[in-house]
Design a protein around this motif. Sequence first.
Motif, short mmCIF file in Angstrom:
data_model
loop_
_atom_site.label_atom_id
_atom_site.label_comp_id
_atom_site.label_asym_id
_atom_site.label_seq_id
_atom_site.Cartn_x
_atom_site.Cartn_y
_atom_site.Cartn_z
N PRO A 1 0.31 -12.01 -12.49
CA PRO A 1 1.13 -11.13 -11.92
C PRO A 1 2.21 -10.40 -12.97
O PRO A 1 2.81 -11.22 -13.49
N PHE B 1 -4.82 -9.32 -10.55
CA PHE B 1 -4.22 -8.60 -11.44
C PHE B 1 -4.69 -8.41 -12.81
O PHE B 1 -5.54 -9.30 -13.31
N TYR C 1 5.47 -8.35 -8.69
CA TYR C 1 4.36 -9.05 -7.88
C TYR C 1 4.59 -10.49 -7.77
O TYR C 1 4.95 -11.00 -8.89
N GLU D 1 -2.74 -3.67 -9.85
CA GLU D 1 -3.10 -4.80 -8.80
C GLU D 1 -4.24 -4.22 -7.96
O GLU D 1 -4.15 -2.97 -7.45
#
Length: 154
Positions: free
Chosen positions: A137, A149, A141, A115
Amino acid sequence: MRKPEISIAPEDLRRPEVQRLIALSDAYLEALYPADSNHLADAVALAAPGTVFLVARSNGEALGSIAFRVIGPKHAEMKRMFVRAEARGHGLGRRLLEALEQAAQSRQIARISLETGIRQPEAVGLYRAAGYRECPPFGDYAPDPLSLFMTKRL
């Protein structure tokens, strides 16, 4: 003039110079993103089993860091990619990334995800150039308009 030698190796997060490097990384990211968009791994998380923390040094001085933590079978998350401002622009980020991927492969990691923030175009460019591709994600997350991402199969 010869370029200074760079060493990249695992280090103990309790070392004062390593803690200063982490503090610089925190300050840099806190200046770019609000608290709810900052996903910083603290020293406790970075010292956990299944985590590798690498530091780049030149003449003994800590210039950058990168880490990964195992988040699933053969899957790791990259954390703490950081290069001090005065050391940027000389390929150190790429060298840290390559060292991290080698360390992951030696531990049978098949995929690395990360990330990063959208306000770090140099980092995003480095990851794309190294073969990382955008993904949804992962892990814990949630979608965040300030987050990007990415993942790569090794």
